[in-house]
Design a protein around this motif. Structure first.
Motif, PDB file in Angstrom:
ATOM      1  N   GLN A  83      -5.612  -1.655  13.596  1.00  5.53           N
ATOM      2  CA  GLN A  83      -5.651  -2.883  12.800  1.00  5.53           C
ATOM      3  C   GLN A  83      -6.672  -3.872  13.369  1.00  5.53           C
ATOM      4  O   GLN A  83      -7.459  -4.474  12.633  1.00  5.53           O
ATOM      5  N   ASN A  93     -10.693  -2.863   3.333  1.00  9.81           N
ATOM      6  CA  ASN A  93     -10.431  -1.649   2.557  1.00  9.81           C
ATOM      7  C   ASN A  93     -11.525  -0.612   2.778  1.00  9.81           C
ATOM      8  O   ASN A  93     -11.248   0.586   2.894  1.00  9.81           O
ATOM      9  N   CYS A 108      -0.975   3.996   9.211  1.00 12.58           N
ATOM     10  CA  CYS A 108       0.040   3.977   8.156  1.00 12.58           C
ATOM     11  C   CYS A 108       1.451   4.151   8.700  1.00 12.58           C
ATOM     12  O   CYS A 108       2.382   3.454   8.270  1.00 12.58           O
ATOM     13  N   TYR A 111       3.031   1.053  10.067  1.00 18.24           N
ATOM     14  CA  TYR A 111       3.516   0.170   9.001  1.00 18.24           C
ATOM     15  C   TYR A 111       4.792   0.712   8.361  1.00 18.24           C
ATOM     16  O   TYR A 111       5.707  -0.048   8.027  1.00 18.24           O
ATOM     17  N   ASP A 115       7.631  -1.967   8.792  1.00 18.56           N
ATOM     18  CA  ASP A 115       8.007  -2.686   7.562  1.00 18.56           C
ATOM     19  C   ASP A 115       9.256  -2.109   6.921  1.00 18.56           C
ATOM     20  O   ASP A 115       9.943  -2.792   6.163  1.00 18.56           O
ATOM     21  N   PHE A 123       9.077  -1.563   2.640  1.00 16.62           N
ATOM     22  CA  PHE A 123       7.710  -1.141   2.963  1.00 16.62           C
ATOM     23  C   PHE A 123       6.882  -1.064   1.695  1.00 16.62           C
ATOM     24  O   PHE A 123       5.747  -1.551   1.647  1.00 16.62           O
ATOM     25  N   SER A 126       6.282  -4.526   0.110  1.00 16.52           N
ATOM     26  CA  SER A 126       5.494  -5.458   0.923  1.00 16.52           C
ATOM     27  C   SER A 126       4.020  -5.070   0.990  1.00 16.52           C
ATOM     28  O   SER A 126       3.196  -5.858   1.473  1.00 16.52           O
ATOM     29  N   ASN A 127       3.690  -3.873   0.538  1.00 17.54           N
ATOM     30  CA  ASN A 127       2.321  -3.376   0.677  1.00 17.54           C
ATOM     31  C   ASN A 127       1.788  -2.824  -0.645  1.00 17.54           C
ATOM     32  O   ASN A 127       2.534  -2.645  -1.595  1.00 17.54           O
ATOM     33  N   GLY A 128       0.498  -2.568  -0.670  1.00 15.65           N
ATOM     34  CA  GLY A 128      -0.139  -2.032  -1.872  1.00 15.65           C
ATOM     35  C   GLY A 128      -1.136  -0.953  -1.519  1.00 15.65           C
ATOM     36  O   GLY A 128      -1.171  -0.466  -0.389  1.00 15.65           O
ATOM     37  N   GLU A 129      -1.969  -0.601  -2.475  1.00 20.06           N
ATOM     38  CA  GLU A 129      -2.997   0.399  -2.231  1.00 20.06           C
ATOM     39  C   GLU A 129      -4.177  -0.242  -1.480  1.00 20.06           C
ATOM     40  O   GLU A 129      -4.410  -1.437  -1.599  1.00 20.06           O
ATOM     41  N   LEU A 131      -3.024   1.484   1.107  1.00 20.30           N
ATOM     42  CA  LEU A 131      -2.083   1.829   2.179  1.00 20.30           C
ATOM     43  C   LEU A 131      -0.981   2.771   1.719  1.00 20.30           C
ATOM     44  O   LEU A 131      -0.631   3.724   2.423  1.00 20.30           O
ATOM     45  N   LEU A 132      -0.415   2.529   0.517  1.00 26.63           N
ATOM     46  CA  LEU A 132       0.747   3.306   0.083  1.00 26.63           C
ATOM     47  C   LEU A 132       0.425   4.794  -0.089  1.00 26.63           C
ATOM     48  O   LEU A 132       1.172   5.655   0.383  1.00 26.63           O
TER      49      LEU A 132
END
Length: 208
Positions: A83, A93, A108, A111, A115, A123, A126-129, A131-132
């Motif tokens: 990170q 990104n 990943c 997280y 999370d 998890f 709280s997160n989006g692409e 990352l997912l």
């Protein structure tokens, strides 16, 4: 005053109601204040923990991957290490997309476990692409088993880009419970598996 109230009983009822309301509001104010204080203390504690983690993993070496280091600490620490590297980039990104698969998996999974430690659905919410999708691949590749099976179901249901699947809160609640049970009974085994994955690929991070 007492004589007046005795002659007009409804005034006494109104006064009693006002006293009860005042006490209720006072109690709620205390509860609200206590809740705000607890939330503030939690945020401060989380920030302190994050600060210590970043300080510990800002510069890594061979000793970082020693077998004696706590597995969970290693997982979230290496996640923090990656990170700190990509957050310096103008576009995180793009920096994330350029990571090797091993580094993406490490990032990943940190997280996922951090999370999702209370509820795995948190998890996803709280997160989006990107990352997912990357997390799904990391879980499938590194963790696998029943954990990955449930994780993949949650991914499909909570995918904002999938308009063919509606969110079933009862299923989400069930899957949260099942993953919590898996972690309650075998978190050390899962963390050990992920930590072993990181240790066996330490050169990826030492040369980063």
């Amino acid at each position: 005053m007492i004589e007046y109230i005795s002659q007009h009983w409804y005034v006494g009822v109104i006064l009693a109601a006002l006293i009860i309301l005042t006490v209720f509001v006072w109690i709620m104010a205390i509860v609200s204040s206590k809740k705000r204080t607890e939330e503030r203390e939690k945020i401060i504690a989380d920030l302190e923990r994050e600060k210590k983690l970043r300080s510990e993993f800002r510069h890594i070496d061979e000793t970082t991957f020693n077998e004696g280091k706590d597995d969970y600490r290693l997982i979230i620490g290496i996640c923090a290490f990656v990170q700190m590297k990509i957050e310096k980039a103008p576009d995180m990104n793009s920096a994330f997309a350029e990571l090797s698969q091993v580094k993406k998996n490490a990032y990943c999974l940190g997280y996922v476990f951090e999370d999702g430690k209370e509820k795995m659905s948190e998890f996803f919410r709280s997160n989006g692409e990107p990352l997912l999708s990357a997390a799904k691949q990391a879980v499938d590749e590194v963790v696998s088993g029943k954990f990955a099976e449930i994780f993949d179901k949650m991914f499909v249901m909570l995918d904002d880009n999938d308009e063919t699947t509606s969110v079933d809160e009862e299923k989400i609640k069930l899957w949260d419970s099942e993953i919590s049970e898996i972690m309650s009974n075998g978190s050390s085994e899962i963390y050990s598996k992920v930590a072993a994955y990181l240790r066996s690929r330490k050169d990826e991070f030492l040369s980063y």
